[in-house]
Design an enzyme around this catalytic site. Structure first.
Site, PDB file in Angstrom:
ATOM      1  N   ARG A   1      20.498 -19.016  69.206  1.00  0.00           N
ATOM      2  CA  ARG A   1      21.639 -19.146  70.111  1.00  0.00           C
ATOM      3  C   ARG A   1      21.179 -19.782  71.421  1.00  0.00           C
ATOM      4  O   ARG A   1      20.073 -19.498  71.905  1.00  0.00           O
ATOM      5  CB  ARG A   1      22.253 -17.777  70.434  1.00  0.00           C
ATOM      6  CG  ARG A   1      23.162 -17.243  69.357  1.00  0.00           C
ATOM      7  CD  ARG A   1      24.469 -18.031  69.242  1.00  0.00           C
ATOM      8  NE  ARG A   1      25.343 -17.482  68.233  1.00  0.00           N
ATOM      9  CZ  ARG A   1      25.380 -17.878  66.956  1.00  0.00           C
ATOM     10  NH1 ARG A   1      24.571 -18.836  66.530  1.00  0.00           N
ATOM     11  NH2 ARG A   1      26.216 -17.330  66.106  1.00  0.00           N
TER      12      ARG A   1
ATOM     13  N   HIS B   1      25.212 -27.809  66.837  1.00  0.00           N
ATOM     14  CA  HIS B   1      25.433 -26.483  66.235  1.00  0.00           C
ATOM     15  C   HIS B   1      25.973 -26.620  64.798  1.00  0.00           C
ATOM     16  O   HIS B   1      26.976 -25.981  64.445  1.00  0.00           O
ATOM     17  CB  HIS B   1      26.392 -25.625  67.078  1.00  0.00           C
ATOM     18  CG  HIS B   1      26.267 -24.150  66.785  1.00  0.00           C
ATOM     19  ND1 HIS B   1      26.445 -23.178  67.739  1.00  0.00           N
ATOM     20  CD2 HIS B   1      25.985 -23.493  65.631  1.00  0.00           C
ATOM     21  CE1 HIS B   1      26.288 -21.980  67.182  1.00  0.00           C
ATOM     22  NE2 HIS B   1      26.009 -22.145  65.894  1.00  0.00           N
TER      23      HIS B   1
END
Ligand code: NDP
Ligand code: OXD
Length: 319
Positions: free
Chosen positions: A234, A282
């Protein structure tokens, strides 16, 4: 047939693909897809199960009788940060399709940095014929932070490519052919690592974890010349200003980032301009819609048969 409540679905990705997959899912109970404008004001008080990705905080007021939450992805940080999250079981998405994709991304990035792929692409653009002598994979140690579902699979696949693989996690793990380190052995792990692969969840403990102090502890006399940082966990775990400075000063020889503090990464972010940084949006391991819905069906079937749910999140640790 017993009166089963429909599954509430609020996935803030690929609305067309989700709607298509929902047509054949949950045949015995149906679903309420909040992406459908017709469902925006619908009564949710009777709903038992919810499949969510980045849920709105007020959702739990509207659906106060939920029994189980399902995450639309493997990471649950966006759910865990909601103040009034109900204290009910949360099931992560764990599936071979997602795991395989992540390992492909990790292996690709390690090989790109090993084999000067960014330099080759630039040279091709500039019509420059230049050879690079790269070390063999076995001369390079990849240190994986996070030895969960994704870290372990990536470790196995990196070993197939010949990399020396070591791993770090909160608790000590036993993995064939991989030397492992626990939370207290962080510095020894970093001192051995040429390529650092981040596959940690974002929790209060891992926020801002990948920073200049950590990068300065990576091995500097390895075959690559300077260590490389690769993160698909993350963005909140990395200090992006420190990555920019570390690339500039040579503290890091390169980086690959799939995740960012702010997504999409703003167009004026300095990371975009750094040649030694590979940026992906992502998409290292997207949740495949049919696989996701099948997984939720299977877990609901287990729950209703009185069997234990799998892939449960620990509300205490946040992952
Ligand atoms: P898991 O929960 O299976 O594994 C998490 C690992 O991190 C465990 O080994 C755990 O240690 C370790 N860990 C967590 N907190 C700490 C800590 N404070 N110190 C040391 N180790 C810690 O998760 P997954 O492998 O399934 O997924 C990892 C993350 O990958 C997700 O949370 C998500 O953020 C990210 N992800 C990104 C995607 C993308 O496309 N970029 C796609 C899917 C996931 P222990 O085992 O000892 O508890
Ligand atoms: C996930 C993700 O957590 O896609 O699954 O980031």
């Amino acid at each position: 047939m017993p009166n089963r409540s429909p599954v509430l679905v609020d996935l803030k990705f690929n609305p067309e693909a989700v709607a298509a997959a929902l047509k054949t899912a949950f045949a015995d109970r149906g679903s309420i897809n909040l992406a459908d404008p017709a469902n925006r004001q619908v009564d949710l008080s009777h709903v038992d199960y919810a499949l969510l990705w980045k849920p709105d905080a007020d959702l739990f007021e509207r659906a106060p009788n939920l029994k189980v939450l399902f995450s639309g992805g493997a990471g649950v940080d966006s759910m865990m940060s909601i103040a009034d999250l109900p204290d009910i079981p949360i099931v992560r998405f764990v599936d071979p399709s997602l795991t395989a994709r992540m390992s492909e991304w990790v292996v690709l990035q390690c090989l790109m940095h090993l084999r000067h792929a960014v330099d080759h692409l630039r040279n091709q653009r500039d019509r420059v014929w230049r050879k690079y002598v790269a070390p063999e994979a076995r001369e390079v140690t990849v240190g994986i932070m996070g030895l969960g579902v994704l870290g372990r699979d990536a470790a196995a696949k990196l070993r197939v490519m010949g990399f020396n693989v070591i791993g770090w996690s909160r608790g000590k793990k036993q993995i064939d052919g991989v030397e492992t380190f626990d939370a207290g052995e962080l510095d020894s792990f970093l001192a051995r690592t040429d390529m650092l692969v981040g596959l940690l969840p974002l929790t209060p403990e891992t926020a801002g974890f990948y920073n200049a102090a950590l990068f300065s502890k990576l091995r500097r006399d390895g075959a690559l010349g300077a260590p490389v940082f690769i993160n698909a966990g993350r963005g909140g775990s990395q200090v992006e200003a420190d990555i920019v400075s570390a690339i500039g000063s040579g503290l890091l020889g390169g980086a690959s980032l799939d995740v960012f503090g702010v997504e999409p990464l703003p167009a004026d972010d300095p990371l975009w301009g750094l040649e030694k940084v590979v940026i992906t949006p992502h998409d290292a391991a997207l949740s495949e819609e049919y696989a996701l819905l099948r997984h939720v069906e299977q877990q609901i079937a287990r729950f209703e048969a009185g069997e234990p749910l799998q892939y449960l999140v620990d509300h205490g640790t946040g992952y």
